[in-house]
Design a protein around this motif. Structure first.
Motif, PDB file in Angstrom:
ATOM      1  N   GLY A 113      40.521  20.361  46.143  1.00 42.09           N
ATOM      2  CA  GLY A 113      39.146  20.816  46.291  1.00 42.09           C
ATOM      3  C   GLY A 113      38.188  19.833  45.649  1.00 42.09           C
ATOM      4  N   LEU A 114      36.969  19.798  46.154  1.00 41.50           N
ATOM      5  CA  LEU A 114      35.933  18.938  45.584  1.00 41.50           C
ATOM      6  C   LEU A 114      34.636  19.733  45.501  1.00 41.50           C
ATOM      7  N   GLY A 171      35.846  15.226  58.616  1.00 46.14           N
ATOM      8  CA  GLY A 171      36.933  15.966  59.245  1.00 46.14           C
ATOM      9  C   GLY A 171      37.766  16.744  58.246  1.00 46.14           C
ATOM     10  N   VAL A 172      37.085  17.336  57.235  1.00 46.48           N
ATOM     11  CA  VAL A 172      37.773  18.146  56.234  1.00 46.48           C
ATOM     12  C   VAL A 172      37.208  19.560  56.267  1.00 46.48           C
ATOM     13  N   GLU A 173      37.692  20.416  55.388  1.00 42.85           N
ATOM     14  CA  GLU A 173      37.285  21.822  55.357  1.00 42.85           C
ATOM     15  C   GLU A 173      36.126  22.022  54.381  1.00 42.85           C
ATOM     16  N   ALA A 174      35.248  22.969  54.680  1.00 42.37           N
ATOM     17  CA  ALA A 174      34.173  23.354  53.767  1.00 42.37           C
ATOM     18  C   ALA A 174      34.359  24.812  53.378  1.00 42.37           C
ATOM     19  N   SER A 175      34.076  25.106  52.106  1.00 40.78           N
ATOM     20  CA  SER A 175      34.154  26.483  51.624  1.00 40.78           C
ATOM     21  C   SER A 175      32.755  26.959  51.281  1.00 40.78           C
ATOM     22  N   GLU A 176      32.429  28.191  51.656  1.00 46.03           N
ATOM     23  CA  GLU A 176      31.094  28.728  51.404  1.00 46.03           C
ATOM     24  C   GLU A 176      30.863  29.024  49.928  1.00 46.03           C
ATOM     25  N   GLN A 214      36.033  31.645  46.970  1.00 46.18           N
ATOM     26  CA  GLN A 214      36.761  31.526  48.233  1.00 46.18           C
ATOM     27  C   GLN A 214      37.640  30.281  48.228  1.00 46.18           C
ATOM     28  N   MET A 215      37.118  29.187  47.700  1.00 43.87           N
ATOM     29  CA  MET A 215      37.869  27.939  47.666  1.00 43.87           C
ATOM     30  C   MET A 215      39.138  28.092  46.832  1.00 43.87           C
ATOM     31  N   LEU A 264      44.702  25.844  45.689  1.00 42.12           N
ATOM     32  CA  LEU A 264      44.450  24.428  45.482  1.00 42.12           C
ATOM     33  C   LEU A 264      45.529  23.846  44.576  1.00 42.12           C
ATOM     34  N   ASP A 265      45.847  22.569  44.799  1.00 46.28           N
ATOM     35  CA  ASP A 265      46.754  21.849  43.902  1.00 46.28           C
ATOM     36  C   ASP A 265      45.988  21.056  42.854  1.00 46.28           C
ATOM     37  N   GLY A 266      44.700  20.877  43.077  1.00 46.44           N
ATOM     38  CA  GLY A 266      43.855  20.169  42.126  1.00 46.44           C
ATOM     39  C   GLY A 266      42.420  20.268  42.579  1.00 46.44           C
ATOM     40  N   VAL A 267      41.474  20.066  41.637  1.00 44.85           N
ATOM     41  CA  VAL A 267      40.065  20.128  41.993  1.00 44.85           C
ATOM     42  C   VAL A 267      39.338  18.964  41.332  1.00 44.85           C
TER      43      VAL A 267
END
Length: 361
Positions: A4-5, A46-51, A55-56, A61-64
């Motif tokens: 996650g970022l 071309g990646v996913e976005a979380s609102e 939720q993310m 996640l394996d890391g942020v």
């Protein structure tokens, strides 16, 4: 691995692009208080976005990677530790010493790894200079001269949340000098000035600074920084010993036009931003974090190490305000015991997670 970022500003977008090329990273999800900006970046890469951040984390996640505004760093680190997710956070850990101490105490009390982003530790020049010094090739060290000079100032809106020139900019030099020498700064004497736009003084900051540092072995260092270096983005370090010296950043893009007749060595266009100057170091740094998150390596830069650099930055800011030398031990003593109190405040504010996800980069 799924990474996650949080924070999709300039450095966040850069890190998201970098993560796409890191081996072992299978998917990336980005989030920002400005959900539309996160979606734009996600569509572009071309990646996913979380609102939302809950939720993310709920999706696993394996890391942020935290690249949000500096004022949000501490709260976001605590939230990642709550979720037991390995975390990389751009420096600084927090805007102040108490907030940083609280993160240090929390990180040391749990088994979740935390890596703080001081990318110069991964730069080939700094690493070569460290190796030369530690090997004895330079003899005993007597002088260090470090400079960090931006070509152009940041936006005016960034200054009130930056922590000031010593904490935002000079802290990179304070960290790398400790890392390179293996020594601790014991005292500082610093000055600051404003010759440029008024928004620096309006934000209780300076646009140019200089500091004299004394280490515990009596090595002396000078650290200078400015937001207005018209020649280009200039980050260098001179490491001077009794047997030899090394000069970091002296490449063909260093903005160093010579005043000597018939001397010309610059071959390429000068650097204009820190991302150009340290592109390769950022890639290596994030690759290292993926290894940390996967359990293959320990954190190469802990919150405790970042705290030591912040103590020096805090001492420099006190010195420039008072006009007097400051002992780093006095800064450390004045803030002892504040971490636990500040941690309680952060826990009380944990519900404001989305508002903390905006990026100042």
């Amino acid at each position: 691995m799924k990474i996650g970022l949080i924070g999709t500003g300039r450095i966040g977008a850069f890190h998201a692009q970098t993560l796409k090329s890191v081996p072992g990273v299978d998917s990336i999800v980005v989030a920002d208080v400005d959900a539309a900006r996160a979606r734009v970046l996600a569509d572009t890469l071309g990646v996913e976005a979380s609102e939302t951040l809950p939720q993310m984390y709920a999706n696993g996640l394996d890391g942020v990677v935290i690249t949000a505004a500096t004022s949000a760093h501490a709260e976001l680190i605590h939230q990642a530790l709550d979720a037991e997710v390995p975390v990389f956070c751009e420096k600084p850990v927090a805007l102040d010493v108490p907030g940083t101490v609280a993160v240090v105490e929390r990180a040391e009390a749990c088994s979740v790894p935390v890596q703080i982003g001081f990318q110069r530790r991964f730069d080939r020049g700094y690493r070569a200079a460290r190796e030369a010094l530690r090997s004895g090739d330079l003899g005993w060290l007597h002088t260090l001269r470090a400079c960090t000079s931006d070509q152009s100032p940041p936006p005016a809106a960034f200054i009130p949340t930056s922590g000031g020139l010593f904490r935002d900019c000079g802290i990179h030099d304070f960290d790398i000098l400790r890392w390179l020498t293996g020594r601790e700064v014991v005292s500082v004497y610093a000055q600051g000035a404003n010759r440029g736009d008024s928004f620096f003084s309006d934000g209780d900051d300076v646009d140019t600074c200089a500091a004299l540092l004394r280490f515990d072995d009596d090595t002396l260092a000078t650290v200078t920084a400015t937001r207005y270096n018209g020649a280009g983005h200039d980050v260098r370090l001179e490491v001077c010993g009794s047997k030899g010296a090394r000069f970091v950043g002296l490449d063909d893009r260093a903005p160093l036009p010579s005043a000597e007749p018939h001397v010309s060595w610059q071959q390429s266009a000068p650097y204009t931003t820190f991302m150009e100057r340290f592109h390769d170091a950022y890639v290596t740094e994030l690759s290292a974090f993926v290894d940390v998150a996967a359990g293959r390596a320990e954190s190469p830069c802990s919150p405790a190490e970042a705290l030591e650099a912040l103590y020096v930055a805090e001492a420099c800011d006190r010195s420039r305000r008072t006009g007097e030398p400051v002992q780093v031990a006095d800064v450390r003593a004045a803030t002892r015991g504040t971490g636990a109190r500040n941690a309680g405040k952060l826990r009380d504010s944990a519900t404001a997670t989305d508002s903390a996800a905006s990026s100042g980069a």
